[in-house]
Design a protein around this motif. Sequence first.
Motif, PDB file in Angstrom:
ATOM      1  N   VAL A  55     116.906  41.037  65.272  1.00 30.65           N
ATOM      2  CA  VAL A  55     115.485  41.083  64.900  1.00 30.65           C
ATOM      3  C   VAL A  55     115.213  42.307  64.031  1.00 30.65           C
ATOM      4  N   CYS A  56     115.769  43.434  64.386  1.00 27.44           N
ATOM      5  CA  CYS A  56     115.574  44.651  63.582  1.00 27.44           C
ATOM      6  C   CYS A  56     116.153  44.480  62.189  1.00 27.44           C
ATOM      7  N   GLN A  57     117.293  43.832  62.089  1.00 30.44           N
ATOM      8  CA  GLN A  57     117.884  43.563  60.770  1.00 30.44           C
ATOM      9  C   GLN A  57     116.931  42.719  59.931  1.00 30.44           C
ATOM     10  N   ILE A  58     116.344  41.709  60.521  1.00 32.92           N
ATOM     11  CA  ILE A  58     115.399  40.847  59.804  1.00 32.92           C
ATOM     12  C   ILE A  58     114.174  41.643  59.366  1.00 32.92           C
ATOM     13  N   ASN A  62     113.145  42.325  55.505  1.00 32.75           N
ATOM     14  CA  ASN A  62     111.836  41.832  55.059  1.00 32.75           C
ATOM     15  C   ASN A  62     110.895  42.980  54.693  1.00 32.75           C
ATOM     16  N   ARG A  63     111.322  44.209  55.010  1.00 33.17           N
ATOM     17  CA  ARG A  63     110.556  45.422  54.702  1.00 33.17           C
ATOM     18  C   ARG A  63     109.192  45.469  55.379  1.00 33.17           C
ATOM     19  N   SER A  64     109.138  44.923  56.592  1.00 36.24           N
ATOM     20  CA  SER A  64     107.893  44.937  57.349  1.00 36.24           C
ATOM     21  C   SER A  64     108.202  44.735  58.833  1.00 36.24           C
ATOM     22  N   PRO A  65     107.501  45.452  59.713  1.00 35.43           N
ATOM     23  CA  PRO A  65     107.685  45.238  61.151  1.00 35.43           C
ATOM     24  C   PRO A  65     106.792  44.118  61.690  1.00 35.43           C
ATOM     25  N   GLU A  68     104.135  38.477  61.339  1.00 37.21           N
ATOM     26  CA  GLU A  68     103.250  37.665  60.503  1.00 37.21           C
ATOM     27  C   GLU A  68     103.681  37.675  59.042  1.00 37.21           C
ATOM     28  N   ASP A  69     104.452  38.674  58.639  1.00 33.22           N
ATOM     29  CA  ASP A  69     104.917  38.778  57.261  1.00 33.22           C
ATOM     30  C   ASP A  69     106.169  37.941  56.999  1.00 33.22           C
ATOM     31  N   LEU A  70     106.723  37.355  58.037  1.00 30.90           N
ATOM     32  CA  LEU A  70     107.921  36.532  57.879  1.00 30.90           C
ATOM     33  C   LEU A  70     107.527  35.101  57.525  1.00 30.90           C
ATOM     34  N   SER A  71     107.667  34.765  56.272  1.00 33.10           N
ATOM     35  CA  SER A  71     107.391  33.397  55.827  1.00 33.10           C
ATOM     36  C   SER A  71     108.675  32.575  55.934  1.00 33.10           C
ATOM     37  N   LEU A  75     112.470  34.028  55.641  1.00 31.44           N
ATOM     38  CA  LEU A  75     113.501  33.756  56.648  1.00 31.44           C
ATOM     39  C   LEU A  75     114.712  33.052  56.037  1.00 31.44           C
ATOM     40  N   ASP A  76     114.479  32.122  55.113  1.00 23.41           N
ATOM     41  CA  ASP A  76     115.589  31.463  54.424  1.00 23.41           C
ATOM     42  C   ASP A  76     116.411  32.476  53.635  1.00 23.41           C
ATOM     43  N   ALA A  77     115.731  33.391  52.955  1.00 24.07           N
ATOM     44  CA  ALA A  77     116.426  34.413  52.172  1.00 24.07           C
ATOM     45  C   ALA A  77     117.204  35.371  53.079  1.00 24.07           C
ATOM     46  N   VAL A  78     116.603  35.736  54.196  1.00 24.49           N
ATOM     47  CA  VAL A  78     117.287  36.624  55.135  1.00 24.49           C
ATOM     48  C   VAL A  78     118.519  35.929  55.706  1.00 24.49           C
ATOM     49  N   ARG A  79     118.375  34.676  56.064  1.00 22.49           N
ATOM     50  CA  ARG A  79     119.496  33.923  56.631  1.00 22.49           C
ATOM     51  C   ARG A  79     120.651  33.811  55.636  1.00 22.49           C
ATOM     52  N   ALA A  80     120.347  33.638  54.360  1.00 22.33           N
ATOM     53  CA  ALA A  80     121.373  33.507  53.329  1.00 22.33           C
ATOM     54  C   ALA A  80     121.952  34.854  52.896  1.00 22.33           C
TER      55      ALA A  80
END
Length: 88
Positions: A55-58, A62-65, A68-71, A75-80
């Motif tokens: 979760v911290c890596q994500i 995403n540059r935000s804690p 709500e900022d995780l679209s 999430l697709d970009a983070v996963r890839a």
Amino acid sequence: MTIPTAITSRGRFQRPTLAHRVFGESAVDAAVGKVLAVLGDWGYQRRPSQLTSAVCQILLLNRSPRLEDLSTTALDAVRASAAMQDSE
């Protein structure tokens, strides 16, 4: 959306420690707590330290804690992202 992964160029590090320093302990702990609570309700029983690190890596990528900022796009970009292949 391209997620920069420059944070991984420094080698191995503790994601929760960095997230706490970047975003503040209370913001990170609140986000992690929400995710762990939902996953626990779903019966997910992996070790909390592994989940916290992921979760911290994500949040860092995403540059935000804020969850709500995780679209879906983020999430697709983070996963890839290559950075997620080696989260600890």
